[in-house]
Design an enzyme around this catalytic site. Structure first.
Site, mmCIF file in Angstrom:
data_model
loop_
_atom_site.group_PDB
_atom_site.id
_atom_site.type_symbol
_atom_site.label_atom_id
_atom_site.label_comp_id
_atom_site.label_asym_id
_atom_site.label_seq_id
_atom_site.Cartn_x
_atom_site.Cartn_y
_atom_site.Cartn_z
ATOM 1 N N ARG A 55 0.860 -1.191 0.000
ATOM 2 C CA ARG A 55 0.000 0.000 0.000
ATOM 3 C C ARG A 55 0.894 1.239 0.000
ATOM 4 O O ARG A 55 1.659 1.455 0.940
ATOM 5 C CB ARG A 55 -0.904 -0.013 1.237
ATOM 6 C CG ARG A 55 -1.749 1.229 1.391
ATOM 7 C CD ARG A 55 -2.696 1.113 2.597
ATOM 8 N NE ARG A 55 -3.466 2.324 2.785
ATOM 9 C CZ ARG A 55 -3.234 3.230 3.737
ATOM 10 N NH1 ARG A 55 -2.285 3.056 4.620
ATOM 11 N NH2 ARG A 55 -3.973 4.319 3.814
ATOM 12 N N HIS A 90 -2.686 10.946 0.758
ATOM 13 C CA HIS A 90 -2.128 10.736 2.096
ATOM 14 C C HIS A 90 -1.514 12.068 2.544
ATOM 15 O O HIS A 90 -0.309 12.199 2.707
ATOM 16 C CB HIS A 90 -1.107 9.595 2.076
ATOM 17 C CG HIS A 90 -0.851 8.969 3.417
ATOM 18 N ND1 HIS A 90 -0.986 7.610 3.661
ATOM 19 C CD2 HIS A 90 -0.475 9.509 4.592
ATOM 20 C CE1 HIS A 90 -0.684 7.351 4.933
ATOM 21 N NE2 HIS A 90 -0.362 8.495 5.515
ATOM 22 N N GLU A 107 -7.076 8.594 6.399
ATOM 23 C CA GLU A 107 -7.294 9.274 7.684
ATOM 24 C C GLU A 107 -7.754 10.724 7.548
ATOM 25 O O GLU A 107 -7.031 11.664 7.923
ATOM 26 C CB GLU A 107 -6.019 9.218 8.534
ATOM 27 C CG GLU A 107 -5.541 7.808 8.822
ATOM 28 C CD GLU A 107 -4.461 7.743 9.899
ATOM 29 O OE1 GLU A 107 -3.988 8.805 10.350
ATOM 30 O OE2 GLU A 107 -4.117 6.624 10.322
ATOM 31 N N ASN A 134 -7.323 2.124 10.006
ATOM 32 C CA ASN A 134 -6.014 2.244 10.640
ATOM 33 C C ASN A 134 -6.229 2.227 12.138
ATOM 34 O O ASN A 134 -7.060 2.985 12.661
ATOM 35 C CB ASN A 134 -5.326 3.554 10.232
ATOM 36 C CG ASN A 134 -4.911 3.556 8.765
ATOM 37 O OD1 ASN A 134 -5.091 2.561 8.063
ATOM 38 N ND2 ASN A 134 -4.364 4.670 8.312
ATOM 39 N N TYR A 139 -4.233 2.201 15.940
ATOM 40 C CA TYR A 139 -3.003 2.322 16.725
ATOM 41 C C TYR A 139 -3.237 2.226 18.228
ATOM 42 O O TYR A 139 -2.419 1.664 18.945
ATOM 43 C CB TYR A 139 -2.286 3.646 16.402
ATOM 44 C CG TYR A 139 -1.656 3.627 15.033
ATOM 45 C CD1 TYR A 139 -0.400 3.059 14.844
ATOM 46 C CD2 TYR A 139 -2.331 4.121 13.914
ATOM 47 C CE1 TYR A 139 0.182 3.001 13.585
ATOM 48 C CE2 TYR A 139 -1.752 4.064 12.655
ATOM 49 C CZ TYR A 139 -0.498 3.505 12.494
ATOM 50 O OH TYR A 139 0.070 3.429 11.245
ATOM 51 N N GLU A 173 -3.445 0.025 8.251
ATOM 52 C CA GLU A 173 -2.240 0.403 9.008
ATOM 53 C C GLU A 173 -2.370 -0.084 10.433
ATOM 54 O O GLU A 173 -3.440 0.039 11.052
ATOM 55 C CB GLU A 173 -2.053 1.929 9.088
ATOM 56 C CG GLU A 173 -1.492 2.569 7.858
ATOM 57 C CD GLU A 173 -1.339 4.082 8.012
ATOM 58 O OE1 GLU A 173 -1.075 4.568 9.138
ATOM 59 O OE2 GLU A 173 -1.488 4.771 6.992
#
Ligand code: FCB
Length: 478
Positions: free
Chosen positions: A92, A136, A181, A310, A312, A383
């Site tokens: 990606r 991005h 995002e 994504n 985290y 991600e």
């Protein structure tokens, strides 16, 4: 959402059994153009907001810029060879808008497109599925000068750029992500100002969020007409479980507010075609939503083929205390317009070098929530990863903390699949160390270590470990 904070699993599990993922599970790694390419002024590329921002003193730690980064632009062959060595099934990457359409409008720059053509062809030649992200975070600077994402016209420009890229690469790229995002682009870019373009106006942040999603909807239309017929089109959102620190009504309200801004602001328009009513009430004194035109929400909610997530960490929040401690940059009040009073609580659990709490169960919750509350579309973790301080010792980088992070999150991903979530793939962030936005090169997320002086690449032990995960389509016992 209303469960009180639970302790993370990392380091607590006594035994971790072997696990196998479903056949065809898409194992990948991710990067982004500005973070790795360098060659900022070569091949006809013009500045993006991140060039301007990083060259503005005081914006990025130590004055680091993406001018050279990992020099990936010149080291494409070597980098694809490393991907092949890892056995990646998919890669990606993102396209730099100002490399393929300098200035953000007008004709395509063939030299810029040729770079991505070469990349895509080399990936395909190595049996690696290209996964292309269109945006991005690197808006061409002239579009920012014309108002940026708070301005409606930027959405139309994004669709035009999408058509150019799809026209050139649409025959060979199957997987497409429109935005990466949008929360960060809108609320860090125009709210707290911690990211490019570094503006700080809560109403602009709300408008930017809407126009990013409108741009996404228009880009989906462009992809449907220019990309191949079996194209898989989606968007990537960064999601957090938001947990109240206690079961007090004040903390519950704080969690509802942050969940609305961080998650539902995007999930609801994209997947339900409406803004949440409570979010609009929370934002009443910030923005009047007059920027939402008739038909916008239908455009935004265009049918997709997949959703990228994504993940985290988790947010744990509380109602204001009399004396709130100072907050780290991504939690400065203006990232949370209308809810600036909410306090972010740290639990004292293990953190990464970003100070992000390690919380694998949060990934299960996040995936289950999207599936149960929003959509039965295929989901992909686009991600997931961690920064730790790495050192090269005699040509080797041993990074057991990163291996533990990946292992725990992959176990969480597997748990979600077992619970019925249609999770189809996982992309490690990141393939290689890179320019970590406002932190410059001071944070390392890669499975490949980069020596920024010599540009020497060294596969870390996490990279070797991940190659083995891909090879066996799962995890060994730990
Ligand atoms: C995400 C970004 C990615 C990288 C990781 C650590 O928010 O999409 O570019 O910076 O965080």
């Amino acid at each position: 959402m209303s469960n009180p904070a639970s302790p993370p699993v990392v380091g607590v599990l006594a035994e971790r059994p072997p696990l196998t993922f479903p056949p065809g599970f898409l194992w990948g790694a991710a990067t982004a153009a500005y973070q790795i390419e360098g060659a900022a002024t070569e091949g006809g590329r013009t500045p993006s907001i991140w060039d301007t921002f990083s060259h503005t003193p005081g914006r990025v730690v130590a004055g680091h810029t993406g001018d050279v980064a990992c020099d990936h632009y010149h080291r494409l062959d070597r980098d694809v060879a490393l991907m092949a060595e890892l056995g990646l099934r998919s890669y990606r990457f993102s396209v730099s808008w100002s490399r393929v359409q300098p200035g953000g409008a007008g004709p395509v720059n063939q030299e810029g497109l040729d770079f991505y053509r070469r990349l895509v062809d080399q990936l395909l030649a190595n049996g690696i599925e290209p996964w292309l992200t269109l945006y991005h975070w690197d808006l061409p600077q002239p579009l920012e000068d014309a108002g940026g994402w708070p301005t409606r016209d930027t959405s139309a420009r994004f669709a035009e750029y999408t058509s150019l890229v799809a026209g050139a690469l649409g025959d060979r790229v199957r997987y497409w992500t429109t935005l990466n995002e949008p929360w960060c682009s809108a609320f860090l870019g125009y709210g707290s100002g911690a990211h490019a373009p570094g503006r700080s106006d809560p109403a602009d942040a709300v408008r930017a969020g809407h126009h990013l999603m409108l741009g996404h909807g228009l880009a989906v239309q462009a992809l449907r007409s220019s990309a191949r017929s079996d194209a898989e089109v989606g968007v990537t959102v960064n999601l957090y479980p938001v947990t109240p620190a206690t079961d007090s009504p004040g903390d519950a309200d704080a969690a509802r507010r942050i969940d609305a801004l961080a998650n539902r602001f995007f999930l609801d328009p994209l997947l339900r075609g409406a803004y949440p009513v409570d979010l609009m009430l929370d934002l009443e004194r910030v923005a009047d939503f007059g920027h939402v035109h008739e038909g916008d929400l239908d455009t935004i909610a265009a049918p997709l083929d997949l959703v990228g997530i994504n993940y985290y960490s988790r947010h744990v929040v509380a109602a204001p205390a009399a004396q709130a401690p100072p907050q780290p940059y991504w939690r400065t009040p203006s990232c949370w317009p209308g809810s600036e009073h909410v306090r972010f609580v740290t639990r004292g659990v293990p953190v990464t070098d970003m100070d992000w709490e390690i919380d694998p169960p949060g990934l299960v919750e996040t995936l289950q929530r999207v599936y149960e509350e929003y959509t039965d579309l295929p989901l992909y973790v686009t991600e997931n990863g961690s920064a730790f301080v790495d050192t090269v010792v005699e040509g080797h980088v041993d990074d057991p903390d990163r291996v533990a992070y990946f292992d725990a999150h992959l176990r969480a991903a597997h748990q979600a699949i077992t619970a019925g979530v249609p999770l189809r793939g996982y992309f490690a962030w990141s393939l290689m160390d890179n320019f970590e936005w406002a932190w410059g090169y001071t944070k390392r997320f890669g499975m490949i270590h980069i020596d920024y002086r010599s540009q020497v690449r060294t596969l870390k032990s996490s990279g070797r470990w991940y190659a083995e995960v891909i090879r066996r389509n799962g995890l060994a016992a730990q």
